[in-house]
Design a protein around this motif. Structure first.
Motif, PDB file in Angstrom:
ATOM      1  N   ASN A   7       9.892   9.660  -8.806  1.00  0.00           N
ATOM      2  CA  ASN A   7       9.822  10.994  -9.412  1.00  0.00           C
ATOM      3  C   ASN A   7      10.938  11.890  -8.876  1.00  0.00           C
ATOM      4  O   ASN A   7      11.613  12.582  -9.627  1.00  0.00           O
ATOM      5  CB  ASN A   7       8.437  11.596  -9.113  1.00  0.00           C
ATOM      6  N   SER A   8      11.149  11.800  -7.538  1.00  0.00           N
ATOM      7  CA  SER A   8      12.190  12.670  -6.973  1.00  0.00           C
ATOM      8  C   SER A   8      13.590  12.175  -7.337  1.00  0.00           C
ATOM      9  O   SER A   8      14.527  12.943  -7.398  1.00  0.00           O
ATOM     10  CB  SER A   8      12.029  12.779  -5.456  1.00  0.00           C
ATOM     11  N   LEU A   9      13.719  10.870  -7.593  1.00  0.00           N
ATOM     12  CA  LEU A   9      15.048  10.337  -7.912  1.00  0.00           C
ATOM     13  C   LEU A   9      15.395  10.448  -9.392  1.00  0.00           C
ATOM     14  O   LEU A   9      16.472  10.904  -9.758  1.00  0.00           O
ATOM     15  CB  LEU A   9      15.147   8.858  -7.489  1.00  0.00           C
ATOM     16  N   ILE A  10      14.458   9.970 -10.220  1.00  0.00           N
ATOM     17  CA  ILE A  10      14.797   9.965 -11.668  1.00  0.00           C
ATOM     18  C   ILE A  10      13.771  10.725 -12.523  1.00  0.00           C
ATOM     19  O   ILE A  10      13.655  10.514 -13.732  1.00  0.00           O
ATOM     20  CB  ILE A  10      14.940   8.512 -12.185  1.00  0.00           C
ATOM     21  N   SER A  11      12.942  11.543 -11.820  1.00  0.00           N
ATOM     22  CA  SER A  11      11.931  12.388 -12.487  1.00  0.00           C
ATOM     23  C   SER A  11      10.920  11.594 -13.302  1.00  0.00           C
ATOM     24  O   SER A  11      10.389  12.065 -14.306  1.00  0.00           O
ATOM     25  CB  SER A  11      12.586  13.440 -13.407  1.00  0.00           C
ATOM     26  N   LEU A  12      10.695  10.389 -12.897  1.00  0.00           N
ATOM     27  CA  LEU A  12       9.691   9.549 -13.567  1.00  0.00           C
ATOM     28  C   LEU A  12       8.759   8.959 -12.528  1.00  0.00           C
ATOM     29  O   LEU A  12       9.242   8.514 -11.471  1.00  0.00           O
ATOM     30  CB  LEU A  12      10.361   8.399 -14.334  1.00  0.00           C
ATOM     31  N   PRO A  13       7.475   8.941 -12.723  1.00  0.00           N
ATOM     32  CA  PRO A  13       6.749   9.521 -13.844  1.00  0.00           C
ATOM     33  C   PRO A  13       6.661  11.045 -13.663  1.00  0.00           C
ATOM     34  O   PRO A  13       6.880  11.545 -12.561  1.00  0.00           O
ATOM     35  CB  PRO A  13       5.367   8.859 -13.728  1.00  0.00           C
ATOM     36  N   GLN A  14       6.289  11.692 -14.732  1.00  0.00           N
ATOM     37  CA  GLN A  14       6.224  13.153 -14.612  1.00  0.00           C
ATOM     38  C   GLN A  14       5.108  13.570 -13.672  1.00  0.00           C
ATOM     39  O   GLN A  14       5.211  14.526 -12.928  1.00  0.00           O
ATOM     40  CB  GLN A  14       6.012  13.761 -15.989  1.00  0.00           C
ATOM     41  N   ILE A  49       0.848  -1.205   0.000  1.00  0.00           N
ATOM     42  CA  ILE A  49       0.000   0.000   0.000  1.00  0.00           C
ATOM     43  C   ILE A  49       0.884   1.256   0.000  1.00  0.00           C
ATOM     44  O   ILE A  49       0.652   2.229  -0.732  1.00  0.00           O
ATOM     45  CB  ILE A  49      -0.979  -0.018   1.190  1.00  0.00           C
ATOM     46  N   GLY A  50       1.931   1.195   0.841  1.00  0.00           N
ATOM     47  CA  GLY A  50       2.878   2.326   0.913  1.00  0.00           C
ATOM     48  C   GLY A  50       3.455   2.622  -0.464  1.00  0.00           C
ATOM     49  O   GLY A  50       3.488   3.769  -0.914  1.00  0.00           O
ATOM     50  N   LEU A  51       3.906   1.561  -1.110  1.00  0.00           N
ATOM     51  CA  LEU A  51       4.526   1.751  -2.428  1.00  0.00           C
ATOM     52  C   LEU A  51       3.508   2.185  -3.468  1.00  0.00           C
ATOM     53  O   LEU A  51       3.797   2.969  -4.370  1.00  0.00           O
ATOM     54  CB  LEU A  51       5.203   0.454  -2.880  1.00  0.00           C
ATOM     55  N   PHE A  52       2.260   1.674  -3.317  1.00  0.00           N
ATOM     56  CA  PHE A  52       1.199   2.061  -4.241  1.00  0.00           C
ATOM     57  C   PHE A  52       0.966   3.573  -4.177  1.00  0.00           C
ATOM     58  O   PHE A  52       0.813   4.249  -5.182  1.00  0.00           O
ATOM     59  CB  PHE A  52      -0.073   1.270  -3.873  1.00  0.00           C
ATOM     60  N   ILE A 101      -0.668  10.744  -6.592  1.00  0.00           N
ATOM     61  CA  ILE A 101      -1.230  11.692  -5.616  1.00  0.00           C
ATOM     62  C   ILE A 101      -1.504  13.042  -6.279  1.00  0.00           C
ATOM     63  O   ILE A 101      -2.578  13.622  -6.141  1.00  0.00           O
ATOM     64  CB  ILE A 101      -0.290  11.842  -4.406  1.00  0.00           C
ATOM     65  N   SER A 102      -0.510  13.543  -7.043  1.00  0.00           N
ATOM     66  CA  SER A 102      -0.719  14.866  -7.667  1.00  0.00           C
ATOM     67  C   SER A 102      -1.856  14.814  -8.680  1.00  0.00           C
ATOM     68  O   SER A 102      -2.640  15.747  -8.795  1.00  0.00           O
ATOM     69  CB  SER A 102       0.566  15.389  -8.297  1.00  0.00           C
ATOM     70  N   SER A 103      -2.003  13.664  -9.364  1.00  0.00           N
ATOM     71  CA  SER A 103      -3.102  13.559 -10.328  1.00  0.00           C
ATOM     72  C   SER A 103      -4.451  13.595  -9.605  1.00  0.00           C
ATOM     73  O   SER A 103      -5.406  14.182 -10.088  1.00  0.00           O
ATOM     74  CB  SER A 103      -2.986  12.285 -11.168  1.00  0.00           C
ATOM     75  N   GLY A 124       5.279   5.202  -3.990  1.00  0.00           N
ATOM     76  CA  GLY A 124       6.408   4.669  -4.784  1.00  0.00           C
ATOM     77  C   GLY A 124       6.752   5.579  -5.944  1.00  0.00           C
ATOM     78  O   GLY A 124       7.941   5.875  -6.195  1.00  0.00           O
ATOM     79  N   ASP A 125       5.702   6.097  -6.618  1.00  0.00           N
ATOM     80  CA  ASP A 125       5.984   6.952  -7.779  1.00  0.00           C
ATOM     81  C   ASP A 125       6.526   8.313  -7.354  1.00  0.00           C
ATOM     82  O   ASP A 125       7.270   8.964  -8.084  1.00  0.00           O
ATOM     83  CB  ASP A 125       4.748   7.062  -8.677  1.00  0.00           C
ATOM     84  N   VAL A 126       6.182   8.745  -6.105  1.00  0.00           N
ATOM     85  CA  VAL A 126       6.730  10.019  -5.598  1.00  0.00           C
ATOM     86  C   VAL A 126       8.238   9.866  -5.457  1.00  0.00           C
ATOM     87  O   VAL A 126       9.027  10.738  -5.839  1.00  0.00           O
ATOM     88  CB  VAL A 126       6.096  10.361  -4.220  1.00  0.00           C
TER      89      VAL A 126
END
Ligand SMILES: Nc1nc2c(ncn2[C@@H]2O[C@H](COP(=O)(O)OP(=O)(O)OP(=O)(O)O)[C@@H](O)[C@H]2O)c(=O)[nH]1
Ligand SMILES: [Mg+2]
Length: 448
Positions: free
Chosen positions: A328-335, A317-320, A339-341, A323-325
Motif C-alpha cells: 500500500n505504501s509503495l504502490i497504493s495497493l490495496p486501497q 505471519i509477518g507478511l500476512f 489491519i485498517s479494515s 505485507g499489504d501495508v
C-alpha cells in the motif's frame, strides 16, 4: 530333532520379522535365507588329485565318486540322503529351481555352472541330516578362468553355506593353494569363519620318508602363515587312505589322523544351529547399523525442515499481517489494508486475499528452499562424513560400519526430500528387539 525344530522356528521368525526389512534397506536376504535352509553341509575343497573324492567314498562306504591321478572331476556334487522315493540323481537345472534347497542363488552363474552341478541321492541314514559336497579340484589361476563361470566366486558361495569346510592339500602340491584359501576366507564372516575350516594334508603315505613329509609340511605351514597372516598355524590333519596306501607297511610308517578327521566331519551337523544363529546375528547387526544411519539422517532432515519451517512461518505471519501495508505504501495497493479494515473501516473477505497470497508464497518459498538447497546441502554434508551418523563406541561397531558404510551411503544418496517423513525408528526398534530379545532366547535355548 530338537535342533531341527529350533531351526524351523528361527527360520519362520526371521522370515516374518526381519526379511521385509532387508529389502527395505536394499540388503540381500538370499544369503541368510539359504544359510537357514536345509541340512548341515560339509564342503570338501582343495587341489586336484588331493584325495577329496577318495575321502568322500571312504566316508560313504561306496565308490560313489570317480577318482584318478589327473584332474578328474569338474563338477560340484552334492551327496545326501533325500529318501528312496526321490530320484538317484538330480541335475543342476532342477536344483537351482527348487526353493526348498539352498542352491537357487547359483542361477546367476549361468548355464556352465548349472551343467556342472548335481545331487546324488544315497541310501544312508547318516546323510538324512547331512550333505557332503565334492568340488572340482583347484587348478592353476589361469586355467580356472576357462571353466566358463567364476570358480572362485562359486566356491565362496558354497563356503558361505557350509558348516564345515575341509581344505585338502597333498604333499605334491603343498604350495599352490593360496587362491582357494583367499576366496573362501573373504566370503566367510570375520569372527565365526575361522572355526569352520579344517586343513588336511592327505596322501602322506606317498612321502618317501619322514624328512620328505617334514619338507612338505613345512612348505604348507609357510604358505598358510602367508595366507592367514597369522603366526600360529591351525591344526593340520595328516592323513592317507588306508585302502589305497602305496605300501602295505604304511600303517607302521605313518601315524595318521584319518579317524579324527572323519569324526570331525560326522560331528558337523552339531554345529549347524550355532552357525545359523551366528549368521543371523551378524547379518541383522549389519542391517541394524544401516537402519541406524538412515534413521539418524531422516531425523536430521526433519530437524532442518522444522528450522526452515519456523523461519518460513514467522515470515509468512509477518507478511500476512503487514505485507499489504508495505504494498500500500509503495504502490497504493490495496486501497484498504487488512489491519485498517479490522480497525473498524469495514472488514470484508477481499481484505484477506493479498495477505493469504503473501502467506502461501512464504510457505512455498520455504518448501523450495528446503527441497532445493537445505536438503541437498544436508545430504552432501552427511555423505562427506557419514561416520557420525552412527555410534562407533567400540572396535566391533567400527568394523561393522567400515563394512556397511558403502551400503548406507548408496541408500542415502538416493533419498529425496520427501523421504524424511518415512518412519525408520519403528524399524530400528523392531531390529533391536529382535536382537536383544528373540535371538538371545534362542541362544539360551541352545545352551540349556
Ligand atoms: N597313495 C595314496 N593315493 C591316494 C590317496 N588318496 C587318494 N589317492 C589317489 O590319488 C588320486 C586322486 O584322488 P582323488 O580322490 O580322485 O582326488 P580328487 O581330489 O578328488 O581329485 P579331483 O577330483 O581331480 O579334484 C587317485 O588316484 C587316488 O586313488 C592316499 O591317501 N594315498
Ligand atoms: Mg574328485
Amino acid at each position: 530333532m530338537l535342533k531341527t525344530k529350533l531351526q524351523t522356528e528361527l527360520q519362520n521368525k526371521v522370515n516374518k520379522k526381519i526379511a521385509p526389512l532387508f529389502s527395505k534397506y536394499g540388503m540381500d536376504f538370499s544369503n541368510l535365507e539359504s544359510s537357514m535352509k536345509w541340512k548341515p553341509i560339509v564342503l570338501i575343497i582343495g587341489n586336484y588329485s588331493s584325495g577329496k573324492s577318495t575321502l568322500i567314498n571312504e566316508i560313504i562306504g561306496t565308490d560313489i565318486q570317480r577318482t584318478g591321478q589327473a584332474p578328474t572331476d569338474d563338477a560340484f556334487t552334492v551327496i545326501t540322503c533325500e529318501g528312496s522315493d526321490k530320484p538317484d540323481e538330480v541335475p543342476g537345472s532342477t536344483l537351482i529351481n527348487d526353493d526348498r534347497l539352498p542352491f537357487v542363488k547359483f542361477k546367476q552363474y549361468g548355464e556352465k555352472l548349472t551343467s556342472h552341478l548335481c545331487l546324488k541321492n544315497i541310501d544312508s541314514p547318516r546323510f538324512e541330516n547331512m550333505a557332503i559336497i565334492d568340488s572340482p579340484g583347484m587348478l592353476d589361476a589361469t586355467t580356472e578362468k576357462d571353466r566358463g563361470y567364476d570358480y572362485m566366486e562359486v566356491l565362496g558361495e558354497f563356503a558361505k553355506m557350509a558348516d564345515l569346510i575341509v581344505l585338502m592339500f597333498d604333499p605334491h602340491k603343498a604350495g599352490t593353494i593360496k587362491e582357494t584359501y583367499s576366496a573362501i576366507r573373504n566370503t566367510l564372516p570375520e569372527k565365526s569363519g575361522e572355526d569352520r575350516i579344517i586343513f588336511v594334508m592327505s596322501r602322506i603315505d606317498e612321502c618317501d620318508n619322514i624328512s620328505d613329509l617334514v619338507r612338505s609340511y613345512g612348505t604348507l605351514c609357510w604358505n598358510m602363515s602367508q595366507m592367514t597372516g597369522r603366526k600360529d598355524i591351525p591344526h593340520i590333519y595328516l592323513t592317507y587312505s588306508p585302502d589305497i596306501a602305496s605300501s602295505p607297511k604304511a600303517a607302521d610308517l605313518w601315524p595318521q589322523e584319518r579317524i579324527e578327521l572323519m569324526e570331525k566331519i560326522y560331528a558337523a551337523p552339531g554345529l549347524r544351529i550355532n552357525h545359523i544363529l551366528e549368521d543371523i546375528d551378524r547379518q541383522v547387526h549389519e542391517l541394524q547399523i544401516v537402519c541406524e544411519a538412515v534413521t539418524e539422517f531422516t531425523q536430521r532432515g526433519r530437524k532442518l525442515f522444522m528450522k526452515i519451517g519456523k523461519i518460513t512461518v514467522g515470515l509468512g505471519i509477518g507478511l500476512f499481517c503487514f505485507g499489504d501495508v508495505l504494498t500500500n505504501s509503495l504502490i497504493s495497493l490495496p486501497q484498504q489494508t487488512l489491519i485498517s479494515s479490522l480497525r473498524g473501516e469495514g472488514f470484508s473477505f477481499t481484505n484477506l486475499i493479498l495477505p493469504l497470497i503473501f502467506l502461501c508464497s512464504a510457505l512455498a518459498l520455504g518448501t523450495i528452499i528446503f527441497n532445493n538447497f537445505g536438503f541437498k546441502r544436508l545430504l552432501q554434508k552427511t555423505l562427506s562424513n557419514s561416520r557420525d551418523l552412527v555410534n562407533l563406541e567400540n572396535e566391533y561397531r567400527r568394523n561393522l560400519w567400515d563394512k556397511m558404510s558403502g551400503k548406507a551411503d548408496r541408500l542415502l544418496r538416493n533419498k529425496k526430500a520427501n523421504d524424511i517423513w518415512q518412519g525408520h525408528s519403528g524399524n530400528l526398534t523392531k531390529i533391536s528387539r529382535f536382537l536383544d530379545s528373540d535371538l538371545k532366547k534362542y541362544y539360551e535355548k541352545l545352551r540349556s
